[in-house]
Design a protein around this motif. Structure first.
Motif, PDB file in Angstrom:
ATOM      1  N   VAL A   1      10.949 -79.867 -17.911  1.00 51.70           N
ATOM      2  CA  VAL A   1       9.737 -79.866 -16.878  1.00 51.70           C
ATOM      3  C   VAL A   1       8.733 -81.000 -17.219  1.00 51.70           C
ATOM      4  O   VAL A   1       8.194 -81.565 -16.392  1.00 51.70           O
ATOM      5  CB  VAL A   1       9.053 -78.420 -16.969  1.00 51.70           C
ATOM      6  CG1 VAL A   1       8.442 -78.156 -18.165  1.00 51.70           C
ATOM      7  CG2 VAL A   1       8.112 -78.348 -15.461  1.00 51.70           C
ATOM      8  N   GLN A   2       8.816 -81.529 -18.571  1.00 49.96           N
ATOM      9  CA  GLN A   2       7.922 -82.486 -18.839  1.00 49.96           C
ATOM     10  C   GLN A   2       8.430 -83.668 -18.214  1.00 49.96           C
ATOM     11  O   GLN A   2       7.200 -84.559 -17.916  1.00 49.96           O
ATOM     12  CB  GLN A   2       8.149 -82.791 -20.618  1.00 49.96           C
ATOM     13  CG  GLN A   2       7.317 -83.812 -20.985  1.00 49.96           C
ATOM     14  CD  GLN A   2       5.840 -83.408 -21.038  1.00 49.96           C
ATOM     15  OE1 GLN A   2       5.336 -82.144 -21.466  1.00 49.96           O
ATOM     16  NE2 GLN A   2       4.766 -83.898 -20.133  1.00 49.96           N
ATOM     17  N   ASP A   3       9.238 -84.041 -17.818  1.00 47.73           N
ATOM     18  CA  ASP A   3       9.887 -85.324 -17.011  1.00 47.73           C
ATOM     19  C   ASP A   3       9.157 -85.348 -15.461  1.00 47.73           C
ATOM     20  O   ASP A   3       8.431 -86.148 -15.394  1.00 47.73           O
ATOM     21  CB  ASP A   3      11.234 -85.321 -16.810  1.00 47.73           C
ATOM     22  CG  ASP A   3      12.220 -85.593 -18.178  1.00 47.73           C
ATOM     23  OD1 ASP A   3      11.688 -85.810 -18.929  1.00 47.73           O
ATOM     24  OD2 ASP A   3      13.510 -85.546 -17.863  1.00 47.73           O
ATOM     25  N   TRP A   4       9.025 -83.993 -14.898  1.00 48.99           N
ATOM     26  CA  TRP A   4       8.438 -83.951 -13.609  1.00 48.99           C
ATOM     27  C   TRP A   4       6.932 -84.060 -13.871  1.00 48.99           C
ATOM     28  O   TRP A   4       6.154 -84.637 -12.969  1.00 48.99           O
ATOM     29  CB  TRP A   4       8.751 -82.625 -13.018  1.00 48.99           C
ATOM     30  CG  TRP A   4      10.281 -82.595 -12.877  1.00 48.99           C
ATOM     31  CD1 TRP A   4      11.195 -81.516 -13.560  1.00 48.99           C
ATOM     32  CD2 TRP A   4      11.042 -83.231 -12.122  1.00 48.99           C
ATOM     33  NE1 TRP A   4      12.332 -81.648 -12.974  1.00 48.99           N
ATOM     34  CE2 TRP A   4      12.585 -82.755 -12.222  1.00 48.99           C
ATOM     35  CE3 TRP A   4      10.967 -84.268 -11.131  1.00 48.99           C
ATOM     36  CZ2 TRP A   4      13.409 -83.292 -11.616  1.00 48.99           C
ATOM     37  CZ3 TRP A   4      12.082 -84.891 -10.497  1.00 48.99           C
ATOM     38  CH2 TRP A   4      13.245 -84.396 -10.653  1.00 48.99           C
ATOM     39  N   LEU A   5       6.238 -83.429 -14.760  1.00 48.05           N
ATOM     40  CA  LEU A   5       4.810 -83.531 -15.373  1.00 48.05           C
ATOM     41  C   LEU A   5       4.420 -84.996 -15.369  1.00 48.05           C
ATOM     42  O   LEU A   5       3.483 -85.348 -14.835  1.00 48.05           O
ATOM     43  CB  LEU A   5       4.401 -82.664 -16.221  1.00 48.05           C
ATOM     44  CG  LEU A   5       4.775 -80.998 -16.250  1.00 48.05           C
ATOM     45  CD1 LEU A   5       4.312 -80.548 -17.478  1.00 48.05           C
ATOM     46  CD2 LEU A   5       4.048 -80.555 -15.196  1.00 48.05           C
ATOM     47  N   ASP A   6       5.397 -85.496 -15.989  1.00 50.25           N
ATOM     48  CA  ASP A   6       5.007 -87.177 -16.343  1.00 50.25           C
ATOM     49  C   ASP A   6       5.074 -87.939 -15.060  1.00 50.25           C
ATOM     50  O   ASP A   6       3.818 -88.887 -14.865  1.00 50.25           O
ATOM     51  CB  ASP A   6       5.887 -87.770 -17.488  1.00 50.25           C
ATOM     52  CG  ASP A   6       5.735 -87.341 -18.780  1.00 50.25           C
ATOM     53  OD1 ASP A   6       4.542 -86.737 -18.995  1.00 50.25           O
ATOM     54  OD2 ASP A   6       6.579 -87.259 -19.475  1.00 50.25           O
ATOM     55  N   LEU A   7       6.044 -87.414 -14.333  1.00 49.73           N
ATOM     56  CA  LEU A   7       6.122 -88.406 -12.821  1.00 49.73           C
ATOM     57  C   LEU A   7       5.055 -88.115 -12.173  1.00 49.73           C
ATOM     58  O   LEU A   7       4.542 -88.968 -11.376  1.00 49.73           O
ATOM     59  CB  LEU A   7       7.431 -87.937 -12.140  1.00 49.73           C
ATOM     60  CG  LEU A   7       8.755 -88.445 -12.694  1.00 49.73           C
ATOM     61  CD1 LEU A   7      10.010 -87.966 -12.082  1.00 49.73           C
ATOM     62  CD2 LEU A   7       8.771 -89.930 -12.536  1.00 49.73           C
ATOM     63  N   ALA A   8       4.466 -86.782 -11.925  1.00 46.86           N
ATOM     64  CA  ALA A   8       3.574 -86.476 -11.106  1.00 46.86           C
ATOM     65  C   ALA A   8       2.130 -86.824 -11.663  1.00 46.86           C
ATOM     66  O   ALA A   8       1.411 -87.447 -10.764  1.00 46.86           O
ATOM     67  CB  ALA A   8       3.542 -85.033 -10.958  1.00 46.86           C
ATOM     68  N   ALA A   9       1.866 -86.974 -12.770  1.00 47.43           N
ATOM     69  CA  ALA A   9       0.717 -87.444 -13.280  1.00 47.43           C
ATOM     70  C   ALA A   9       0.576 -89.012 -13.103  1.00 47.43           C
ATOM     71  O   ALA A   9      -0.493 -89.415 -12.807  1.00 47.43           O
ATOM     72  CB  ALA A   9       0.711 -87.145 -14.859  1.00 47.43           C
ATOM     73  N   ASP A  10       1.609 -89.670 -13.348  1.00 48.47           N
ATOM     74  CA  ASP A  10       1.690 -91.017 -12.985  1.00 48.47           C
ATOM     75  C   ASP A  10       1.374 -91.300 -11.412  1.00 48.47           C
ATOM     76  O   ASP A  10       0.556 -92.363 -11.244  1.00 48.47           O
ATOM     77  CB  ASP A  10       2.708 -91.759 -13.372  1.00 48.47           C
ATOM     78  CG  ASP A  10       3.029 -91.886 -14.931  1.00 48.47           C
ATOM     79  OD1 ASP A  10       1.891 -91.416 -15.564  1.00 48.47           O
ATOM     80  OD2 ASP A  10       4.217 -92.126 -15.438  1.00 48.47           O
TER      81      ASP A  10
END
Length: 84
Positions: A38-47
């Motif tokens: 889920v960290q991958d998805w959070l990083d994508l969304a935050a950017d």
């Protein structure tokens, strides 16, 4: 993500057996369904939220990454709440 760019929004650590509420309650299903932390998805969304609106990021996660609407919305909502 490299060490030079720390996570702006860190995935929650949840103890086994603890019932999570809100957007984070989707995170175990997201990991199982899409095979990525889920960290991958959070990083994508935050950017992406730097210069896109909530629903634009949801639509992007759906169209470009194949997430379902509920999963994409949970990720974006979680990130927005943590960045607020």
């Amino acid at each position: 993500m490299s060490e030079a760019h720390p996570h702006r929004v860190v995935a929650p650590e949840v103890d086994p057996g603890v019932r999570v509420k809100g957007p984070a309650s989707y995170f175990p299903s997201i990991e199982r369904t899409y095979g990525r932390p889920v960290q991958d998805w959070l990083d994508l969304a935050a950017d992406r939220l730097d210069d896109h609106r909530h629903m634009e990021v949801v639509e992007w996660l759906k169209s470009d990454h194949g997430l379902g609407h509920g999963h994409a919305n949970a990720i974006v909502a979680y990130v927005k709440a943590k960045l607020a």
